[in-house]
Design a protein around this motif. Sequence first.
Motif, short mmCIF file in Angstrom:
data_model
loop_
_atom_site.label_atom_id
_atom_site.label_comp_id
_atom_site.label_asym_id
_atom_site.label_seq_id
_atom_site.Cartn_x
_atom_site.Cartn_y
_atom_site.Cartn_z
N TYR A 95 0.83 -1.21 0.00
CA TYR A 95 0.00 0.00 0.00
C TYR A 95 0.86 1.26 0.00
O TYR A 95 0.50 2.27 -0.61
N ASP A 96 2.00 1.21 0.65
CA ASP A 96 2.90 2.37 0.64
C ASP A 96 3.44 2.60 -0.77
O ASP A 96 3.61 3.76 -1.19
N TYR A 97 3.69 1.53 -1.50
CA TYR A 97 4.15 1.67 -2.89
C TYR A 97 3.05 2.31 -3.75
O TYR A 97 3.33 3.22 -4.56
N LEU A 98 1.82 1.86 -3.57
CA LEU A 98 0.72 2.43 -4.35
C LEU A 98 0.56 3.93 -4.08
O LEU A 98 0.22 4.70 -4.98
N SER A 99 0.82 4.34 -2.84
CA SER A 99 0.63 5.74 -2.46
C SER A 99 1.64 6.67 -3.12
O SER A 99 1.46 7.89 -3.11
N GLU A 100 2.71 6.11 -3.66
CA GLU A 100 3.74 6.93 -4.30
C GLU A 100 3.35 7.38 -5.71
O GLU A 100 4.09 8.15 -6.32
N HIS A 101 2.22 6.93 -6.21
CA HIS A 101 1.83 7.21 -7.59
C HIS A 101 0.64 8.17 -7.63
O HIS A 101 -0.33 8.01 -6.87
N GLU A 102 0.70 9.13 -8.52
CA GLU A 102 -0.39 10.09 -8.68
C GLU A 102 -1.55 9.46 -9.43
O GLU A 102 -1.37 8.57 -10.26
N GLY A 103 -2.74 9.95 -9.14
CA GLY A 103 -3.92 9.49 -9.86
C GLY A 103 -4.46 8.16 -9.39
O GLY A 103 -5.28 7.55 -10.09
N VAL A 104 -4.05 7.71 -8.22
CA VAL A 104 -4.55 6.45 -7.65
C VAL A 104 -5.57 6.77 -6.56
O VAL A 104 -5.28 7.55 -5.64
N VAL A 105 -6.77 6.20 -6.67
CA VAL A 105 -7.82 6.42 -5.68
C VAL A 105 -8.22 5.07 -5.08
O VAL A 105 -8.17 4.04 -5.75
N HIS A 106 -8.60 5.10 -3.82
CA HIS A 106 -9.06 3.90 -3.12
C HIS A 106 -10.57 4.02 -2.92
O HIS A 106 -11.03 4.88 -2.18
#
Length: 298
Positions: free
Chosen positions: A267-278
């Motif tokens: 999840y920390d890796y995913l947070s490093e990318h712009e345009g990602v929503v949960h």
Amino acid sequence: MNTPMQPRERSSYSAIVDRPAMKLPDGARLIVWSIVNLEVWDIAKPMARQVIPAPTGAALLPDVPNWSWHEYGMRVGVWRLFDLYKTRHITPTLSLNARVCEDYPRVAQQAKDAGWEFMGHAYEQGPIHKEPDQEAMIKRSLDVIENFTGERPVGWLGPGLTQTLDTPDHLAAAGIRYIGDWVYDDEPTRIRTANGPLVMLPYTVELNDIPMMMVQHHESDHFKKRAIDQFDRLYQESSDRPKILSLAVHPYISGQPFRIKYLEQLYDYLSEHEGVVHWTGQQILKWYNDQTAEMQGA
């Protein structure tokens, strides 16, 4: 009695490249759909799965070691998941046997207080094919969850993704609006039922800790590796059309001390990318319905 529709009758073949691309709001490009699965294993019945086989190779009842393995998830593992999603400000979808509300009200209350979306997952863990009265079981499941949360679920996931040919008809009649049992697409799709359409959200059996860890027996860090590989490709493709990354976890598996850090790192890796929503399943459903209505209006 009418003959139930076959899957291809419910959903005609559709190549993703032939569809118009949808759009996400505010420049977003990829949805992460996190699903936490909570189950009730009845000690009087065979366990849903085993972490340790019986010494004789034959299933024995009561199956105390495997029942208590699952119980660890409800006593300990799930609290690691609550902490993970709280600290990262993520609201997952909770796929739960309705009996969780009765047998584990402490856990169900924590999920309710955290604002998690409750999604129907039968009354207790067991294949739909063995239900003597599907309609009654579905109604009972939704009633129990509604009585506990104050809100009737609009989503459903069959235990083990099981369903018979007429299950979609029963679910639509009961007020369900989306299900996750068909893992056949990267985007939401609509299927036909005798009681109106159902939306199929792209659930996952590939980024799911049951087949990955308990069937394929991968090392603990493999969930993170495979999910990142999946995300990287979907993120690349999302420059042209939105993508959905689904992640399915169970507290007695991913909530183990030796696995949880890899889920946190993912999840920390995913947070490093712009345009990602949960988003929850309900949010994905609303977006899809709004998008398709807008396209049809145009």
